[in-house]
Structure formats: C-alpha cells, structure tokens
Design an enzyme around this catalytic site. Sequence first.
Site, PDB file in Angstrom:
ATOM      1  N   LYS A 194       0.839  -1.208   0.000  1.00 26.66           N
ATOM      2  CA  LYS A 194       0.000   0.000   0.000  1.00 26.66           C
ATOM      3  C   LYS A 194       0.874   1.259   0.000  1.00 26.66           C
ATOM      4  O   LYS A 194       0.586   2.227  -0.708  1.00 26.66           O
ATOM      5  CB  LYS A 194      -0.933  -0.010   1.223  1.00 26.66           C
ATOM      6  CG  LYS A 194      -2.081  -0.977   1.045  1.00 26.66           C
ATOM      7  CD  LYS A 194      -2.812  -1.298   2.332  1.00 26.66           C
ATOM      8  CE  LYS A 194      -3.754  -2.463   2.055  1.00 26.66           C
ATOM      9  NZ  LYS A 194      -4.304  -3.080   3.242  1.00 26.66           N
ATOM     10  N   GLN A 215      -5.539  -2.148   9.182  1.00 25.37           N
ATOM     11  CA  GLN A 215      -5.327  -3.465   8.581  1.00 25.37           C
ATOM     12  C   GLN A 215      -5.941  -4.558   9.463  1.00 25.37           C
ATOM     13  O   GLN A 215      -5.685  -4.612  10.664  1.00 25.37           O
ATOM     14  CB  GLN A 215      -3.813  -3.686   8.392  1.00 25.37           C
ATOM     15  CG  GLN A 215      -3.450  -4.954   7.670  1.00 25.37           C
ATOM     16  CD  GLN A 215      -3.880  -4.970   6.200  1.00 25.37           C
ATOM     17  OE1 GLN A 215      -3.933  -3.932   5.549  1.00 25.37           O
ATOM     18  NE2 GLN A 215      -4.211  -6.135   5.694  1.00 25.37           N
ATOM     19  N   ASP A 259     -11.933   1.802   3.103  1.00 24.08           N
ATOM     20  CA  ASP A 259     -12.233   0.368   2.950  1.00 24.08           C
ATOM     21  C   ASP A 259     -13.720   0.151   2.683  1.00 24.08           C
ATOM     22  O   ASP A 259     -14.123  -0.943   2.271  1.00 24.08           O
ATOM     23  CB  ASP A 259     -11.915  -0.368   4.268  1.00 24.08           C
ATOM     24  CG  ASP A 259     -10.537  -0.992   4.300  1.00 24.08           C
ATOM     25  OD1 ASP A 259     -10.095  -1.472   3.253  1.00 24.08           O
ATOM     26  OD2 ASP A 259      -9.929  -1.015   5.391  1.00 24.08           O
TER      27      ASP A 259
END
Length: 280
Positions: free
Chosen positions: A49, A93, A116
Amino acid sequence: MAQIIDGKAVSAAIKEQVRDEIARDNIKAGLAVVIVGNDPASRVYVNNKKKACEFCGIKSFEYALPEETTMEQLLELIDTLNADKNVNGILVQLPLPKQLDEKAVIERISPKKDVDAFHETNVGKIMIGNYSFLPCTPAGCMELIHSTGVDVAGKECVVIGRSNIVGKPMAMLLLHENGTVTVCHSKTKNLAEVCRRADILVAAVGKPNFVTADMVKEGAVVIDVGINRLENGKLCGDVKFDEVSEKASFITPVPGGVGPMTIATLMKNTLTAAKIQNDE
Ligand code: GUN
C-alpha cells in the site's frame, strides 16, 4: 483454454489514472494505514500500500502499533486521524489481535475517511446504490470482469463465501449490474451443482484449490479472490487453476489477479475521499 486476466496490468492502468489526476489537478491526498502486531501477511500488504501511495503521489502515514495495544490507545489514534486535515483516508489493517474489537474500531473511523467502505454507513449506502466508495476487493473484481468485455446483465453469477469484506458486497455489486446472483456458503446444499450454473463464478472461500473443474461450466468467467499460503511457502488461490483454466473462458491467476486490484481501488478511494474533503 481460458484467457488469463492480467490483474497487474489492469491495476497499473488504474494507478496511472489516479497518479495523472492527482498531478494534473494538483490534489493533496493522504492515506493513514494502521497496523497492529506482527502478522507477516499484513506487513506485506501494508508495504504494498505504501509503495502504491508513493507511485500515485498520495502521502502515506504509517502507524505500526505493538501486538499488546489496547482499545483505548487504538481508538485515540483513530480520533486523532479523524481530525487530521492531512489524512483523507484511514485504513486499519485486519485482522486485529484478539483483545481488540474490530467492529468497534471500524465504527470509530469517520465514514468520510473510511476508504475500505467497511463502516456501517458506507455498507448501507452500497446496499441502496448511493455510495462514494466501494469496498476494495469486490470493486477490484468488478473491474477485472469489465476487462473481459463480458456484460454482467442477465448472467448467472455465483459467489462462494459470504464475508462482510468480500462475499456480501460482491453479490451486491453484481446485482447492481443486473446479474442474477446466488451466494453460497458452508451450509449450501449441492454446491458443485449450484456453481456449475454460473456464467460468472467468484470464489472467496479462503480454502486452497477448493473450486475444481467439475464445479465450473464450460466458458465461465472465474474470479479467484483466495490468497492462501501453502506449507511450501507458495501462494495459491481458492481455484484449482490448472484444471479450471481448461474449462473457463477467462480466469484470474494467483498471485497477479485480484490482489493488485484491491490496492488500485484503495488508491482510487483515497483520491475520491480527498476530492470530497477538499471541496468542503
Ligand atoms: N485485510 C485483508 N484485506 C483487507 C482489506 O481490504 N482492508 C483491511 N483494512 N484489512 C484487510
């Protein structure tokens, strides 16, 4: 023999578009990635990322917290990031160490910064088709399906797996494009028979080589979301690639299929978040 869908190429094209728009319009965009503990797979994802942010011209802020982090400490960090004008997107995460309540953590992220699309506000918006962000992995799968030129409308679509992160939103996105969608799971009867109906088959089970050739219709589009690490260290999808690729018309490889797409969508979502916030 199936045509292999090149996730790396499709994702590179999306990241280039994001990079070009950021450069052209001089957009200031920032993504905060929070990782708790030492899960090696999570570490790899977070590093990827960071690299994608660098490529696109998105500022990345990384917070690596120790395994024993408490809820209070994590929520405090999220509150700080929610208030930080330089941070347009926040990604925590998953999975988190077991003392942390994932649901409460996700709900604490401002829905505007939830790149997300896991927050219940964003999940609800996706359900009614009125959204700013799409969840990264399902949206990436849709891009790969689009890249084949196959039109989803009217097709039999079967999704194996019903997780909140992949299976459920994937079903919704296929439905938005007028697919006839079936979601299968561990209690599904005659799974192979249901899968054999699919013109578009999406495997998000988390079990290596779960989908075998007898479960696939001749000419189907097969999207493999699985990333399983075998004992020999190799990565393997949920689909038995060698035999299924003999039957499918299009198939995604693992690695190099859905994986890179997740990150490309994340870059796109961060840009979207930045544009919305910069206009406020
Ligand atoms: N862990 C595995 N996939 C994902 C993802 O898409 N987002 C987050 N936050 N964690 C993950």
